[in-house]
Design an enzyme around this catalytic site. Sequence first.
Site, mmCIF file in Angstrom:
data_model
loop_
_atom_site.group_PDB
_atom_site.id
_atom_site.type_symbol
_atom_site.label_atom_id
_atom_site.label_comp_id
_atom_site.label_asym_id
_atom_site.label_seq_id
_atom_site.Cartn_x
_atom_site.Cartn_y
_atom_site.Cartn_z
ATOM 1 C CD GLU A 139 11.058 -47.235 -6.207
ATOM 2 O OE1 GLU A 139 9.956 -46.783 -5.867
ATOM 3 O OE2 GLU A 139 11.295 -48.203 -6.943
ATOM 4 N N GLY B 23 11.678 -42.242 -7.994
ATOM 5 C CA GLY B 23 10.337 -42.490 -7.244
ATOM 6 C C GLY B 23 10.439 -41.749 -5.784
ATOM 7 N N GLY C 24 -7.942 -7.556 4.195
ATOM 8 C CA GLY C 24 -8.914 -7.608 5.450
ATOM 9 C C GLY C 24 -8.156 -8.348 6.523
ATOM 10 C CG ASN D 220 4.866 -41.029 -4.276
ATOM 11 O OD1 ASN D 220 5.073 -39.762 -4.309
ATOM 12 N ND2 ASN D 220 4.064 -41.461 -5.219
ATOM 13 C CG ASP D 221 8.179 -46.617 -2.298
ATOM 14 O OD1 ASP D 221 8.074 -46.720 -1.202
ATOM 15 O OD2 ASP D 221 8.016 -47.126 -3.458
ATOM 16 C CB SER E 175 12.728 -42.472 -13.292
ATOM 17 O OG SER E 175 11.359 -41.808 -12.973
ATOM 18 N NE ARG F 155 -5.308 3.466 3.666
ATOM 19 C CZ ARG F 155 -5.282 3.873 2.387
ATOM 20 N NH1 ARG F 155 -4.712 4.582 1.847
ATOM 21 N NH2 ARG F 155 -5.789 2.950 1.656
ATOM 22 N NE ARG G 85 -6.216 -4.489 -3.190
ATOM 23 C CZ ARG G 85 -6.659 -4.321 -1.731
ATOM 24 N NH1 ARG G 85 -5.820 -4.436 -0.753
ATOM 25 N NH2 ARG G 85 -8.166 -4.358 -1.740
ATOM 26 C CB CYS H 261 8.233 -41.087 -12.128
ATOM 27 S SG CYS H 261 9.116 -42.336 -11.025
ATOM 28 C CG MET I 183 -2.814 -7.215 9.773
ATOM 29 S SD MET I 183 -0.901 -7.219 9.413
ATOM 30 C CE MET I 183 -0.921 -7.240 7.739
ATOM 31 N NE ARG J 7 6.221 -49.258 -11.082
ATOM 32 C CZ ARG J 7 5.788 -48.712 -10.136
ATOM 33 N NH1 ARG J 7 6.318 -47.854 -9.303
ATOM 34 N NH2 ARG J 7 4.511 -48.847 -9.834
ATOM 35 C CE1 TYR K 37 10.655 -38.543 -16.444
ATOM 36 C CE2 TYR K 37 12.942 -38.697 -17.445
ATOM 37 C CZ TYR K 37 11.818 -39.278 -16.824
ATOM 38 O OH TYR K 37 12.006 -40.527 -16.393
ATOM 39 C CE LYS L 147 -3.806 -0.279 2.459
ATOM 40 N NZ LYS L 147 -4.284 -0.840 3.799
ATOM 41 C CG HIS M 2 -5.576 -47.243 -4.734
ATOM 42 N ND1 HIS M 2 -7.181 -47.132 -4.921
ATOM 43 C CD2 HIS M 2 -5.029 -47.845 -5.805
ATOM 44 C CE1 HIS M 2 -7.245 -47.744 -5.927
ATOM 45 N NE2 HIS M 2 -6.006 -48.342 -6.843
HETATM 46 P P1 ADP Z 1 -7.768 -2.386 3.686
HETATM 47 O O1 ADP Z 1 -6.058 -2.638 3.572
HETATM 48 O O2 ADP Z 1 -8.517 -3.209 4.375
HETATM 49 O O3 ADP Z 1 -7.992 -2.057 2.055
HETATM 50 P P2 ADP Z 1 -7.321 0.689 3.855
HETATM 51 O O4 ADP Z 1 -6.239 1.076 4.391
HETATM 52 O O5 ADP Z 1 -7.329 0.729 2.248
HETATM 53 O O6 ADP Z 1 -7.688 -1.006 4.301
HETATM 54 O O7 ADP Z 1 -8.515 1.411 4.109
HETATM 55 C C1 ADP Z 1 -9.922 1.005 4.227
HETATM 56 C C2 ADP Z 1 -10.513 2.010 3.631
HETATM 57 O O8 ADP Z 1 -10.590 3.276 4.303
HETATM 58 C C3 ADP Z 1 -9.772 2.785 2.339
HETATM 59 O O9 ADP Z 1 -10.512 2.133 1.211
HETATM 60 C C4 ADP Z 1 -10.750 4.113 2.280
HETATM 61 O O10 ADP Z 1 -12.064 4.068 1.625
HETATM 62 C C5 ADP Z 1 -10.632 4.564 3.712
HETATM 63 N N1 ADP Z 1 -9.396 5.402 3.982
HETATM 64 C C6 ADP Z 1 -8.443 5.058 4.397
HETATM 65 N N2 ADP Z 1 -7.458 5.960 4.578
HETATM 66 C C7 ADP Z 1 -8.199 7.052 4.236
HETATM 67 C C8 ADP Z 1 -7.980 8.644 4.042
HETATM 68 N N3 ADP Z 1 -6.748 8.943 4.445
HETATM 69 N N4 ADP Z 1 -9.031 9.593 3.879
HETATM 70 C C9 ADP Z 1 -10.300 8.829 3.488
HETATM 71 N N5 ADP Z 1 -10.578 7.637 3.561
HETATM 72 C C10 ADP Z 1 -9.524 6.781 3.929
HETATM 73 MG MG MG Z 2 -8.065 -0.556 0.905
HETATM 74 MG MG MG Z 3 -9.944 -4.022 5.419
#
Ligand code: ADP
Ligand code: MG
Ligand code: MG
Length: 869
Positions: A741, A762, A101, A764-765, A760, A92, A333, A827, A103, A613, A847, A22, A451
């Site tokens: 093997e 093997g 999602g 697994n064995d 070759s 962030r 991203r 193999c 952290m 084999r 191979y 980010k 198997h």
């Molecule tokens: P995630 O990693 O879960 O995408 P973000 O750090 O992108 O988390 O934050 C989630 C949301 O928070 C962003 O999509 C944005 O909408 C809002 N956000 C983050 N920083 C700012 C900021 N400086 N101003 C306004 N909204 C923000």
């Molecule tokens: Mg985000």
């Molecule tokens: Mg998030």
Amino acid sequence: MNKLIYFFEEDNNSGKELLGGKGANLAEMTKLGLPVPSGFTITTESCIRFLNDETFFEKELKEHIIASINKLEQQTNKSFTEENHLLLVSVRSGAASSMPGMMDTILNLGLNDKRVRSFAKLTNVAFAYDCYSRLLQMFGDVVYSINKENFNRVRHDLEKQLNKKQQDFSEEQQQQLIEAFKSLFITHDVRFPQDPIEQLFEATKAVFKSWNNQRAKVYREIHHIPHHLGTAVNIQSMVFGNSGNNSGTGVVFTRNPSTGENKLFGEFLINAQGEDVVAGIRTPEPIETLQNLLPTAYKEFVHYAEQLEKHYKDMQDIEFTIENEKLFILQTRNGKRTAKAALQIALDLVAEQRLTKKEAVLRISPEAIDQLIHPIFDEKELTNAKLLATGLPASPGAATGELVFTAEKAKEYHALGKKVILVRQETSPEDIEGMVVSQAIVTSRGGMTSHAAVVARGMGTCCVTGCESLHIQEESKTMMCGDIRLAEGDLVSVDGSSGCLYLGDIPTIVVENNQNLQQLLAWADEYASLKVRANAETVSDLQTAIDFGASGIGLARTEHMFFGEKRVLEMRRVILAQDNQEFEAALTKLLEFQQEDFYQMFKAVHDKPMIIRLLDPPMHEFLPHTMNEINTLAKQLKRRPSEVQNQIEKLQETNPMLGHRGCRLGITEPKIYQMQVRAIFNSAIKLMKEGFLVRPEVMIPLVSEENELRNIKEFLTETVLETFKEQQVEPFPYEIGTMIELPRACLIADRLAMNSDFFSFGTNDLTQMTFGFSRDDIGKFINSYKEKEIMVQDPFQTLDQTGVGELIKLAVAKARQTKEGMMIGICGEVGGDPYSIPFFQKIGIDYISCSPYRIPAARLAVAQANLIN
Ligand code: ADP
Ligand code: MG
Ligand code: MG
């Protein structure tokens, strides 16, 4: 000493490792001149230093953060602590690889009881308190793990009591809500810090620590992300999408992430902040409608989206906010996508000349290829499905059908036109016909190379093994999954990619093996140096392998050819023969069967090489076990049941895995191997006479001693020469090689190479024998091993490079000392594993060979291994 903090506009090329994904992209966008709110990034290195020693924060980092905030205040002409010109920031997280999602983010940081009042005066009450209450909620959640729902409940109660929505509260009522939120902190023995600087410190530390929370760890395990990287923290001045109807926030993909179509795909919400779009509280609008609502901002957005795609040469997932008609880009991203979309996008980008073929080949993950050639469950439907049990994801794909517990029942139901899921404790070769007609196979025992697993992968049938929590009662034709009882005919669904068994039927989507895939793999082949062969022996598997682009067959097992009803009887006659005549007669029958089989096999692979084999399993695997079957066999052999039973008992072994099998059979029963070789050459000669070119490659299994190999090679060579003579043809080139093997075979590879045309491995064995782990029982402990971090990988799935890999490396070096340029292959199952392939490439393997359905992914993996080497 390295810098601990970078401003977005600072010129540095440290990239993702140091700034996180980010942060690196925020910096990049700032330099590209995009409207990014100002801010700075605290490096991943700072995170690691903090996690190693928390005093680092007090001693060093703190003053850098304060200095940076001061600088941000100057840049924005706002203040983080005073009551006028309020600077509010977001905190962030952002690691090097995106962990969506995992952290969390805190918005509106810097508000407190006092500052919110001046903020309300500058803007309006509803907006200011919306921001402040969000801050309390996010802060409580991220820093003190107070569940967000607690706050929602408190808000909801007060709204009910006052009989209005929060946005309509008076300032006093808003403050009442804030007080109630603050008491939530108190009941958790903490308090919400009023000092903005303290808020910032606590938030930063919490984001650092979240790197080590359980879900983040699990996510990293699944996605092979190293644990030592740490997360960066981005501090950024806030912009407000929740400041009225000329504001809003949204998320947009520059191309369709499920189909790959080149068209903006996304959603936005007017008058909303942060994650409201994904939170599902209000239904967002499709991005196109923004064009009518805020046309200038929309036009600008489209422009930046194109710019970003061009710059990153990939489909982007962009987060934006509009504050009073002014657009801000908050994140970009490379967007996550389905396998189908990934392929489409990569090929389109090559066509648009934004990407080279090489880059396209490197961009698609081999795992994605698996999804393209197997059906998968509709994600949406999965969330509502009832999970019955989980096991090992032995063969990918998704299937639904009626439950059966025996191969016979599977055939019977299949004949009636039903779809069946075969569930057994474990499968054996006799189950094969039932397995062929099943949509999926589930076993309660066995590992990834049991198997069931091997056969299923060979057929491309979805399979889950080692579902230890299933209790199958074959007698009563029922099965217990926890406290749910299921009976024959009940509908279940199996996900072979995740190893899950579900109740009921779940719709699947089929993603076809399309032209796009062919195109990509054709490019991949141009960059590969390792060849990809297949493990296959039935004509239909051989055909599948060739269709998927195998360059030959690396392992055709011959034992499968003895299992048909008529054949197994002749095999049994051979094993139990009382005199030479009976033995020879049965052997001649087997010779005829094998000859025809090899003829068809050679024909199927046509001009491609095929390693056959010789017989490998112990003899008793061909013999019956129940009294009923023994009686039938006795009748067929015209012998007394007790006599037959006696003989069978004598053949039992205490430890079959280490028993009388492989080349040991060749030593004690040379005639069986001779018969096989005669059959191979008879059919090769027949084909030659028909105008085909066949160069047989014969492989001797389980060799551990050079005299074993010398002995067998000698009599086999004699047989081959005899066969040439019998058939009155000029000798043509052929090869006799050996499978490596056993650890001892690796250690004496230089000596074995003297009597071997090729090797070759093997694996697994070899893995089994090196660890001393039975591959069918590893399911009983591998999960504990993984949980306790004793082992990260199942060594039967991904090569153990330190141990088994070292043996292979040694053997390759030794073999090539004896015979420079000797052909050496892999193999075992790990041959098809994308994580093991780079190692094989590095140590000079020629191979790899894997089951037919893994070939497309392997073709891509070998190309990538070569390109990154
Ligand atoms: P995630 O990693 O879960 O995408 P973000 O750090 O992108 O988390 O934050 C989630 C949301 O928070 C962003 O999509 C944005 O909408 C809002 N956000 C983050 N920083 C700012 C900021 N400086 N101003 C306004 N909204 C923000
Ligand atoms: Mg985000
Ligand atoms: Mg998030």
